[in-house]
Each structure stands twice: as C-alpha cells, then as structure tokens.
Write an enzyme that holds these catalytic residues in place. Structure first.
Site, PDB file in Angstrom:
ATOM      1  N   GLN A   1     -27.237  28.137 -17.632  1.00  0.00           N
ATOM      2  CA  GLN A   1     -27.144  26.861 -16.917  1.00  0.00           C
ATOM      3  C   GLN A   1     -25.707  26.599 -16.453  1.00  0.00           C
ATOM      4  O   GLN A   1     -24.767  26.670 -17.264  1.00  0.00           O
ATOM      5  CB  GLN A   1     -27.636  25.729 -17.843  1.00  0.00           C
ATOM      6  CG  GLN A   1     -27.641  24.357 -17.207  1.00  0.00           C
ATOM      7  CD  GLN A   1     -28.685  24.207 -16.091  1.00  0.00           C
ATOM      8  OE1 GLN A   1     -29.801  24.703 -16.194  1.00  0.00           O
ATOM      9  NE2 GLN A   1     -28.313  23.528 -15.019  1.00  0.00           N
TER      10      GLN A   1
ATOM     11  N   LYS B   1     -36.862  22.630 -18.067  1.00  0.00           N
ATOM     12  CA  LYS B   1     -37.286  24.006 -17.773  1.00  0.00           C
ATOM     13  C   LYS B   1     -38.065  24.589 -18.950  1.00  0.00           C
ATOM     14  O   LYS B   1     -39.118  25.219 -18.773  1.00  0.00           O
ATOM     15  CB  LYS B   1     -36.056  24.875 -17.459  1.00  0.00           C
ATOM     16  CG  LYS B   1     -35.433  24.554 -16.114  1.00  0.00           C
ATOM     17  CD  LYS B   1     -34.044  25.152 -15.942  1.00  0.00           C
ATOM     18  CE  LYS B   1     -33.404  24.653 -14.650  1.00  0.00           C
ATOM     19  NZ  LYS B   1     -32.009  25.069 -14.483  1.00  0.00           N
TER      20      LYS B   1
ATOM     21  N   ASP C   1     -32.628  32.861 -11.573  1.00  0.00           N
ATOM     22  CA  ASP C   1     -31.979  31.809 -10.783  1.00  0.00           C
ATOM     23  C   ASP C   1     -31.632  32.313  -9.385  1.00  0.00           C
ATOM     24  O   ASP C   1     -31.325  31.522  -8.495  1.00  0.00           O
ATOM     25  CB  ASP C   1     -30.685  31.339 -11.471  1.00  0.00           C
ATOM     26  CG  ASP C   1     -30.851  29.980 -12.137  1.00  0.00           C
ATOM     27  OD1 ASP C   1     -31.783  29.244 -11.771  1.00  0.00           O
ATOM     28  OD2 ASP C   1     -30.047  29.670 -13.028  1.00  0.00           O
TER      29      ASP C   1
END
Ligand code: NAP
Length: 292
Positions: free
Chosen positions: A96, A52, A119
C-alpha cells in the site's frame, strides 16, 4: 443526470468473481490468494487495505494482511517483497502506498514480481499496458474503464480531459483511454498544475476525469452540458456531523455540476469501490497469468 453508481457496478463484478471462485473450489482448483503489505498507521491507507481484505473474504479469496510499523527499514520491506514473490501460495500482492519517506517507493514497486503485481505499478506492466499486451492494468484506471463500459458509456471519438497526471491514476488512464480499445479511442488531453487555460480545455470535454485531490475543484462553469464526469478525488475533510469527524470529498463540486452533466460518479460510492473490484479481477487473472 444519471448517477454512475460504482458501488452497484462493483457488486455486479464481485458476484461474477464469487461465481468464478466457487467454480474453482468445486473442481478442487486453487483459490486466489491476495496479500497486502501495510506500513505505518495512516488512517486512509488503513481504511483502503481493510476494504481490500474484506472484499477478498466476501468473494471467497484467501487473503493475508502483513503490517509493519512506520520505522521498518527498506531492507526489511524488500526482504518481505522477495519472500512474497517466491511464495507459491500467494497469487498476487500489493504494497500500500504511500510509504514513509525513508523508503524508496520505486525500488519497492520494481522489486515486485511483475506476474504478482496486481496493482499494475511495475514498469513491465505499465509498458505492456501501453502496447496493449496481456498484463496487469493499474487498478483505479482499470476500474474507471469497467465503470464506463458496464454503464454503456460511449468513449469512441469523444474528447476527454484528464485532470492530474499521477503515475497511479491520471497518466495511465490517459493512455488507456487513448488506446484503440473499447472503452478507449478517445482524444485525450492530460492536464496538470502547469496547464494554462485549464477551464477552456475542460469546457470542451465530452468526458472529464478529475484526479487531483482538491475538493470541489471542478465547478459548474467548467463543464459543458451533457458531459460525463468521473470524480476520482477522495480527500478527508473535517465534518462534525459525522461520527468519525470527517467526510470524503471529491474533486468535483457535485451539487452544482450534477444538474449539467449526463453521468456523474458520487464520492464516496463511485471510483473507490471500482478500484477494489479491479484489484480482485487482477488477482483472479494472476492465477491465469502464472498458469495456476
Ligand atoms: P497526486 O499524486 O496527488 O497528484 C495530483 C495531480 O493533480 C498532479 O498531477 C498535479 O499536477 C495535479 N494538480 C494539482 N493541482 C492542480 C491544479 N490546480 N490544476 C491541474 N492539476 C492539478 O494524484 P493521485 O494520487 O492520482 O490522487 C488524486 C486524488 O485521487 C486524491 O484525492 C486521491 O486520494 C484520489 N485517489 C482515489 C482513488 C480511488 O480509488 N478512489 C485512487 C487513487 C487516488 P502536477 O503533476 O503538476 O503536480
């Protein structure tokens, strides 16, 4: 059979985003800044986060990687979330998952400012998704929709079976495919470990999405001729022929299923790159949502 090439489609998106960033830079406007918070040393999480951050650099976004060891307390992590919420330089950030078991993932997810939740896991964004209001869409389902759309795969009126009901993939994807949008307008069956007669249900599907994390679970006898297959699964399986000792395996037995279907995503190179691309789309969108 045609390969649904996520790597190529994601590259197309990256080029569009790079052009958008270059245009902002030339007008002296703010450049999107994505921050990623990583807890612990899990190999998979490390790989995803690094990918990412690298993708951000390639398209000209600013990025920050914040690392904690696995012993970090929930309080410390929540304090960082609040700091990032209030940092005007950061347009969007991710924490994450999975987090170590002593940290409440839901508490952390809910602490993220919905306007920075790139997200798309915050309940407010999930609610907006259901109502088809502007907000962040979860990255993996949004990436799958982009993959279908950009490869001109018709979804309207199709029967779709989603296997797996996780909060990050199966559940939101089933809603997104059922919405009155394009892609969308599918008749969706969401299946899970308690589903009975799974094979019979999957056999009727025009579109099959497998998101369970069991390598090779979907076999040729479960798939009707001409179906579209999206394989979300990414499980590390020992492979001594690889330098790192493992290979990524999808939930679909690719070699036997591919000859039967019209389109299929490979693993790797299918859904994974699209997830990263849609995270980047969300980060650019975060500046617009916050009026930057
Ligand atoms: P998850 O939280 O691991 O949950 C697995 C789901 O599969 C659950 O809903 C479970 O049902 C269902 N399931 C398990 N065994 C089943 C069976 N025999 N029949 C039917 N359903 C079954 O799911 P996830 O986080 O979405 O991950 C799934 C896979 O996708 C993993 O391999 C993960 O690494 C991968 N993934 C890839 C990406 C990407 O970008 N490529 C992104 C996210 C995830 P119950 O709910 O009944 O337990």
């Amino acid at each position: 059979m045609q390969l649904l090439d996520g790597k190529a489609t994601a590259q197309e998106i990256r080029e569009e985003l790079k052009n958008a960033v270059d245009a902002r830079r030339s007008k002296n406007e703010k450049i999107p800044h994505l921050a990623a918070v990583l807890v612990g040393n899990d190999g998979g999480s490390l790989t995803y986060v690094n990918a990412k951050v690298k993708a951000c650099e390639q398209i000209g976004f600013d990025s920050s990687l914040i690392k904690y060891d696995a012993q970090v307390t929930e309080e410390e992590l929540l304090a960082k979330v609040h700091e990032l919420n209030n940092d005007d330089k950061i347009d969007g950030f991710i924490v994450q998952l999975p987090l170590p078991s002593h940290i409440d993932e839901l508490k952390v997810t809910q602490a993220i400012d919905p306007l920075k939740d790139v997200d798309g896991f915050h309940p407010e964004n999930l609610g907006k998704m259901v109502l088809n209001l502007p907000g962040f869409l979860p990255a993996t389902p949004a990436g799958i929709l982009q993959l279908l759309k950009r490869n001109n795969i018709e979804t309207s009126g199709k029967d779709c079976v989603v296997i797996g009901r996780s909060n990050i993939v199966g559940m939101p994807l089933s809603i997104m495919l059922a919405r009155s949008t394009n892609p969308g307008n599918c008749t969706v069956t969401l299946t899970h470990s308690r589903t009975k007669d799974l094979k019979e249900k999957v056999l009727k599907a025009d579109i099959i999405i497998a998101a369970i994390g069991k390598p090779g679970f979907v076999t040729a006898d479960m798939v009707k001729d001409g179906a579209v297959i999206v394989d979300v699964g990414t499980t590390r399986v020992e492979d001594s022929s690889k330098k790192n000792g493992w290979a990524l395996k999808g939930d679909v037995a690719f070699d036997e299923v591919a000859p039967k279907c019209s389109y299929i995503t490979p693993v790797p190179g299918g859904v994974g790159p699209m997830t990263i691309a849609s995270l980047m789309i969300n980060t650019l969108q975060s500046m617009e949502l916050r009026g930057k």
